[in-house]
Scaffold this motif. Structure first.
Motif, PDB file in Angstrom:
ATOM      1  N   THR A 140       0.932  -1.240   0.064  1.00 38.23           N
ATOM      2  CA  THR A 140      -0.037   0.042  -0.015  1.00 38.23           C
ATOM      3  C   THR A 140       0.727   1.243  -0.178  1.00 38.23           C
ATOM      4  OG1 THR A 140      -1.908   1.042   1.081  1.00 38.23           O
ATOM      5  CG2 THR A 140      -0.109   0.125   2.366  1.00 38.23           C
ATOM      6  N   ASN A 141       0.237   2.047  -0.511  1.00 34.49           N
ATOM      7  CA  ASN A 141       0.875   3.656  -0.440  1.00 34.49           C
ATOM      8  C   ASN A 141       0.393   4.247   0.931  1.00 34.49           C
ATOM      9  OD1 ASN A 141       0.093   6.888  -0.728  1.00 34.49           O
ATOM     10  ND2 ASN A 141       1.811   6.026  -2.197  1.00 34.49           N
ATOM     11  N   ILE A 142       1.293   4.812   1.661  1.00 33.65           N
ATOM     12  CA  ILE A 142       0.872   5.237   2.919  1.00 33.65           C
ATOM     13  C   ILE A 142       1.615   6.345   3.262  1.00 33.65           C
ATOM     14  CG2 ILE A 142       2.439   3.936   4.041  1.00 33.65           C
ATOM     15  CD1 ILE A 142       0.460   3.396   6.484  1.00 33.65           C
ATOM     16  N   THR A 143       1.083   7.340   3.909  1.00 36.61           N
ATOM     17  CA  THR A 143       1.678   8.553   4.489  1.00 36.61           C
ATOM     18  C   THR A 143       2.684   8.441   5.734  1.00 36.61           C
ATOM     19  OG1 THR A 143      -0.072   9.590   5.200  1.00 36.61           O
ATOM     20  CG2 THR A 143       0.524  10.393   3.208  1.00 36.61           C
ATOM     21  N   PRO A 144       3.719   9.310   5.980  1.00 36.98           N
ATOM     22  CA  PRO A 144       4.517   9.078   7.188  1.00 36.98           C
ATOM     23  C   PRO A 144       3.795   9.246   8.245  1.00 36.98           C
ATOM     24  CG  PRO A 144       5.655  10.161   5.397  1.00 36.98           C
ATOM     25  CD  PRO A 144       4.529  10.033   4.882  1.00 36.98           C
ATOM     26  N   GLN A 176      16.798   7.432   3.559  1.00 39.73           N
ATOM     27  CA  GLN A 176      17.054   6.113   3.885  1.00 39.73           C
ATOM     28  C   GLN A 176      16.900   5.904   5.236  1.00 39.73           C
ATOM     29  OE1 GLN A 176      20.835   5.081   2.284  1.00 39.73           O
ATOM     30  NE2 GLN A 176      20.625   6.425   0.506  1.00 39.73           N
ATOM     31  N   ASN A 177      16.893   6.871   6.192  1.00 36.48           N
ATOM     32  CA  ASN A 177      16.704   6.717   7.617  1.00 36.48           C
ATOM     33  C   ASN A 177      16.003   7.772   8.008  1.00 36.48           C
ATOM     34  OD1 ASN A 177      17.501   5.691  10.136  1.00 36.48           O
ATOM     35  ND2 ASN A 177      19.050   7.295  10.304  1.00 36.48           N
ATOM     36  N   PRO A 178      14.709   8.011   7.707  1.00 36.93           N
ATOM     37  CA  PRO A 178      13.579   8.896   7.857  1.00 36.93           C
ATOM     38  C   PRO A 178      13.275   9.141   9.394  1.00 36.93           C
ATOM     39  CG  PRO A 178      12.448   7.226   6.848  1.00 36.93           C
ATOM     40  CD  PRO A 178      13.690   6.798   6.967  1.00 36.93           C
ATOM     41  N   PHE A 179      13.071  10.168   9.833  1.00 41.37           N
ATOM     42  CA  PHE A 179      12.651  10.439  10.949  1.00 41.37           C
ATOM     43  C   PHE A 179      11.478   9.862  11.597  1.00 41.37           C
ATOM     44  CE2 PHE A 179      10.159  13.493   8.908  1.00 41.37           C
ATOM     45  CZ  PHE A 179       8.654  13.528   9.642  1.00 41.37           C
ATOM     46  N   TYR A 180      10.481   9.333  10.847  1.00 38.02           N
ATOM     47  CA  TYR A 180       9.225   8.844  10.918  1.00 38.02           C
ATOM     48  C   TYR A 180       9.603   7.139  10.945  1.00 38.02           C
ATOM     49  CZ  TYR A 180       9.272   8.573   6.060  1.00 38.02           C
ATOM     50  OH  TYR A 180       9.572   8.561   4.618  1.00 38.02           O
ATOM     51  N   ASP A 181      10.443   6.931  10.539  1.00 39.63           N
ATOM     52  CA  ASP A 181      10.807   5.187  10.512  1.00 39.63           C
ATOM     53  C   ASP A 181      12.180   4.994  10.306  1.00 39.63           C
ATOM     54  OD1 ASP A 181      10.486   2.506  10.177  1.00 39.63           O
ATOM     55  OD2 ASP A 181       9.952   2.748   7.986  1.00 39.63           O
ATOM     56  N   GLN A 182      12.907   5.239  11.511  1.00 36.27           N
ATOM     57  CA  GLN A 182      14.223   5.002  11.309  1.00 36.27           C
ATOM     58  C   GLN A 182      14.803   3.699  11.133  1.00 36.27           C
ATOM     59  OE1 GLN A 182      17.006   7.700  13.504  1.00 36.27           O
ATOM     60  NE2 GLN A 182      15.355   8.269  11.887  1.00 36.27           N
ATOM     61  N   GLN A 185      12.515   0.400   8.558  1.00 31.23           N
ATOM     62  CA  GLN A 185      11.887  -0.853   8.882  1.00 31.23           C
ATOM     63  C   GLN A 185      10.803  -1.096   8.297  1.00 31.23           C
ATOM     64  OE1 GLN A 185      14.154  -1.819  13.209  1.00 31.23           O
ATOM     65  NE2 GLN A 185      12.478  -0.635  13.403  1.00 31.23           N
ATOM     66  N   TYR A 186       9.967  -0.302   7.787  1.00 30.08           N
ATOM     67  CA  TYR A 186       8.741  -0.735   7.540  1.00 30.08           C
ATOM     68  C   TYR A 186       8.276  -0.146   5.924  1.00 30.08           C
ATOM     69  CZ  TYR A 186       7.204  -2.892  11.889  1.00 30.08           C
ATOM     70  OH  TYR A 186       7.299  -3.582  12.817  1.00 30.08           O
ATOM     71  N   SER A 187       9.284   0.924   5.417  1.00 25.80           N
ATOM     72  CA  SER A 187       8.770   1.854   4.448  1.00 25.80           C
ATOM     73  C   SER A 187       9.834   2.195   3.468  1.00 25.80           C
ATOM     74  CB  SER A 187       8.035   2.888   4.739  1.00 25.80           C
ATOM     75  OG  SER A 187       9.147   3.771   5.642  1.00 25.80           O
ATOM     76  N   VAL A 188       9.543   2.458   2.360  1.00 25.78           N
ATOM     77  CA  VAL A 188      10.347   2.874   1.448  1.00 25.78           C
ATOM     78  C   VAL A 188       9.718   4.406   0.941  1.00 25.78           C
ATOM     79  CG1 VAL A 188      11.515   1.037   0.846  1.00 25.78           C
ATOM     80  CG2 VAL A 188       9.695   1.812  -0.723  1.00 25.78           C
ATOM     81  N   PRO A 189      10.542   5.404   0.622  1.00 22.90           N
ATOM     82  CA  PRO A 189       9.929   6.870   0.117  1.00 22.90           C
ATOM     83  C   PRO A 189       9.272   6.540  -1.369  1.00 22.90           C
ATOM     84  CG  PRO A 189      12.079   7.066   0.205  1.00 22.90           C
ATOM     85  CD  PRO A 189      12.030   5.551   1.037  1.00 22.90           C
ATOM     86  N   TYR A 190       8.213   7.055  -1.748  1.00 19.81           N
ATOM     87  CA  TYR A 190       7.641   7.311  -2.988  1.00 19.81           C
ATOM     88  C   TYR A 190       7.922   8.655  -3.566  1.00 19.81           C
ATOM     89  CZ  TYR A 190       4.069   6.562  -6.902  1.00 19.81           C
ATOM     90  OH  TYR A 190       3.837   6.325  -8.220  1.00 19.81           O
ATOM     91  N   ASN A 191       7.302   9.381  -3.334  1.00 23.68           N
ATOM     92  CA  ASN A 191       7.197  10.662  -4.241  1.00 23.68           C
ATOM     93  C   ASN A 191       7.447  11.882  -3.026  1.00 23.68           C
ATOM     94  OD1 ASN A 191       7.212   9.901  -6.725  1.00 23.68           O
ATOM     95  ND2 ASN A 191       4.969   9.737  -6.586  1.00 23.68           N
ATOM     96  N   GLN A 408       6.081  19.771   8.284  1.00 23.47           N
ATOM     97  CA  GLN A 408       5.460  18.452   7.889  1.00 23.47           C
ATOM     98  C   GLN A 408       4.106  18.120   8.776  1.00 23.47           C
ATOM     99  OE1 GLN A 408       7.773  15.298   6.525  1.00 23.47           O
ATOM    100  NE2 GLN A 408       9.569  16.472   6.429  1.00 23.47           N
ATOM    101  N   TYR A 409       3.291  17.468   8.024  1.00 25.35           N
ATOM    102  CA  TYR A 409       2.274  16.862   8.888  1.00 25.35           C
ATOM    103  C   TYR A 409       2.707  15.597   9.531  1.00 25.35           C
ATOM    104  CZ  TYR A 409      -0.809  20.026   6.778  1.00 25.35           C
ATOM    105  OH  TYR A 409      -1.426  21.193   6.069  1.00 25.35           O
ATOM    106  N   CYS A 410       2.804  15.403  10.624  1.00 33.13           N
ATOM    107  CA  CYS A 410       3.572  14.213  11.432  1.00 33.13           C
ATOM    108  C   CYS A 410       2.102  13.332  12.095  1.00 33.13           C
ATOM    109  CB  CYS A 410       4.316  14.607  12.272  1.00 33.13           C
ATOM    110  SG  CYS A 410       5.808  15.523  11.495  1.00 33.13           S
ATOM    111  N   ALA A 411       3.003  12.322  12.856  1.00 30.26           N
ATOM    112  CA  ALA A 411       1.804  11.547  13.649  1.00 30.26           C
ATOM    113  C   ALA A 411       1.380  12.207  14.791  1.00 30.26           C
ATOM    114  CB  ALA A 411       2.552  10.488  14.005  1.00 30.26           C
ATOM    115  N   LEU A 412      -0.029  12.055  15.053  1.00 27.75           N
ATOM    116  CA  LEU A 412      -0.909  12.654  16.182  1.00 27.75           C
ATOM    117  C   LEU A 412      -1.024  11.567  17.397  1.00 27.75           C
ATOM    118  CD1 LEU A 412      -3.301  14.683  13.957  1.00 27.75           C
ATOM    119  CD2 LEU A 412      -1.250  15.666  15.252  1.00 27.75           C
ATOM    120  N   THR A 413      -1.650  11.973  18.490  1.00 29.01           N
ATOM    121  CA  THR A 413      -2.139  10.936  19.110  1.00 29.01           C
ATOM    122  C   THR A 413      -3.536  10.491  18.605  1.00 29.01           C
ATOM    123  OG1 THR A 413      -3.587  12.722  20.570  1.00 29.01           O
ATOM    124  CG2 THR A 413      -1.107  12.325  21.206  1.00 29.01           C
ATOM    125  N   PRO A 414      -3.875   9.515  19.360  1.00 28.94           N
ATOM    126  CA  PRO A 414      -5.332   8.823  18.717  1.00 28.94           C
ATOM    127  C   PRO A 414      -6.330   9.982  18.853  1.00 28.94           C
ATOM    128  CG  PRO A 414      -4.208   6.946  19.747  1.00 28.94           C
ATOM    129  CD  PRO A 414      -3.335   8.200  20.108  1.00 28.94           C
TER     130      PRO A 414
END
Length: 431
Positions: A140-144, A176-182, A185-191, A408-414
């Motif tokens: 799947t395509n997914i945002t950080p 290659q070592n992004p702040f959202y997924d050091q 481990q789970y993703s590769v960047p797309y665009n 950047q738009y980053c992860a939020l609490t639930p």
């Protein structure tokens, strides 16, 4: 009373932006007649970024460009050296966001498998469908900002990089070592993309980019002449974020209910003035002239030129503005593998395919218009090749633009995620 409220707003803005400490803000509030004892009503903790204060989904820390996070592993990656499975191979992506010929067909031919594309309209919809099991896909395509949610929900599987050599070979080093997924481990960047405003100069005489506050074009009374020909992105974070930037706010990850309520009210205020359409098809509507001004993702400007621009029409009439690094939003999105995929080897090879330099270049320049996170991608060369109009060079980002200090738009609490979604739903539904 109005003057007092204005002073309070000024003090609170100074606190949010870091110009005032909590103590200084309390002292200043007291000076304008707001008792220090009432200060808790302002919920100072909620006014600051929640990263480092609260955990995100599943207790995972909230990542930020200056607060990198290593996501917990859901089991072990697959073993190295396995043979790819047989098809069909299922992918999940936005509509019109991947080229059938240069990406899907080349992968299909290389590995002898059928590739089946299922589309979604928004990231909220994608996550909901994945979590509910209403779609069964391999990648799947997914945002950080939603990666941690996918990991917490055990939707995604960890990666074995031995299958993905193109990640290190071709991709921006920082991604290659992004702040959202050091460690990726789970993703590769797309665009990569920025968020700004696209407009047609044959229909809009105002030079939007030269305005003191270009975002005001959606709210200014003079914009009534463009009523019905404007558009706002059908995305909770982007639309509310634009309303915040219109007010000069740059905490794109706020969980302050008052800020979100104000952003919602401001979005509603655009309706009687510019009557915006809410969609993510500006790449088509700006090209065919059914829209003149649209909040836009940068890649959709080149996408409009490549795939939808009428033959013979002057390409120089399409322009784009964004506020610049640290003032305007930049982002990248990713590809990840689903934990329930029965074709994990093919999935890894798909991610490697996405990171291939030739595949990425062709995907951008023949179809999507979105800049890949490739070291070799260059604006001047695109202009020289006649692919990118000169006036649109500002859609191409550098590695620095998406690095430290970027907005950047980053992860939020639930809870925060729910607040943004609820506010946006009220705007989109007209309630």
């Amino acid at each position: 009373m109005k003057d007092r409220d204005s002073k309070i707003q000024t003090i609170m803005t100074g606190y949010r932006r870091g110009f005032l400490s909590r103590r200084e803000a309390l002292r200043a509030l007291g000076a304008v007649g707001l008792a220090a004892g009432a200060a808790p009503l302002l919920d100072f903790a909620a006014l600051a970024d929640e990263a480092g204060k609260q955990a995100g989904p599943g207790g995972i820390p909230l990542s930020r460009p200056d607060k990198p996070v290593t996501l917990p592993l859901n089991g072990d990656p697959i073993k190295s050296g396995l043979e790819p499975e047989k098809g069909p191979f299922h992918i999940f992506n936005y509509q019109d966001y991947i080229d059938q010929v240069s990406v899907i067909d080349t992968f299909s031919k290389k590995y002898g498998v059928e590739v089946v594309l299922t589309t979604f309209d928004s990231m909220d919809q994608a996550i909901t469908r994945l979590a509910s099991g209403t779609v069964e896909v391999d990648s799947t395509n997914i945002t950080p900002d939603r990666l941690a949610q996918g990991v917490a929900g055990k939707l995604l599987q960890p990666l074995n990089h031995s299958y993905i050599p193109n990640l290190e070979k071709n991709i921006f080093k920082s991604l290659q070592n992004p702040f959202y997924d050091q460690g990726s481990q789970y993703s590769v960047p797309y665009n990569l993309y920025s968020t700004g405003i696209g407009w047609r100069t044959d229909k809009v005489k105002t030079d939007i980019g030269s305005l003191a506050n270009p975002w005001s074009v959606f709210w200014d009374e003079s914009s009534k002449e463009y009523s019905g020909y404007t558009g706002i992105l059908d995305d909770a974070r982007e639309s509310l974020g634009m309303a915040m930037q219109y007010r000069g706010l740059t905490d794109m990850n706020t969980e302050d209910a008052a800020v979100l309520d104000k952003a919602l009210a401001d979005l509603k205020a655009t309706v009687p003035i510019s009557n915006p359409k809410i969609n993510i098809t500006e790449y088509q509507t700006l090209a065919d002239g059914s829209c003149w001004i649209h909040q836009s993702w940068s890649g959709d400007m080149l996408g409009a030129i490549i795939s939808y621009w009428p033959e013979g029409q002057d390409k120089s009439i399409l322009k784009y503005w964004w506020p610049g690094k640290g003032k305007g939003v930049t982002q990248n999105d990713c590809w990840a593998l689903l934990a329930k995929s029965k074709k994990p080897v093919l999935g890894h090879l798909w991610l490697n395919h996405i990171c291939d330099a030739e595949v990425a270049y062709n995907n951008t320049t023949t179809y999507t218009g979105y800049q890949p996170a490739q070291k070799s991608f260059n604006a001047d060369e695109l202009v020289k090749a006649g692919i990118l109009p000169e006036q649109l060079k500002n859609i191409i980002l550098t590695e620095e633009d998406v690095g430290a200090g970027s907005l950047q738009y980053c992860a939020l609490t639930p809870k925060g995620q729910g607040m943004w979604q609820d506010a946006y739903a009220k705007f989109n539904s007209g309630s």
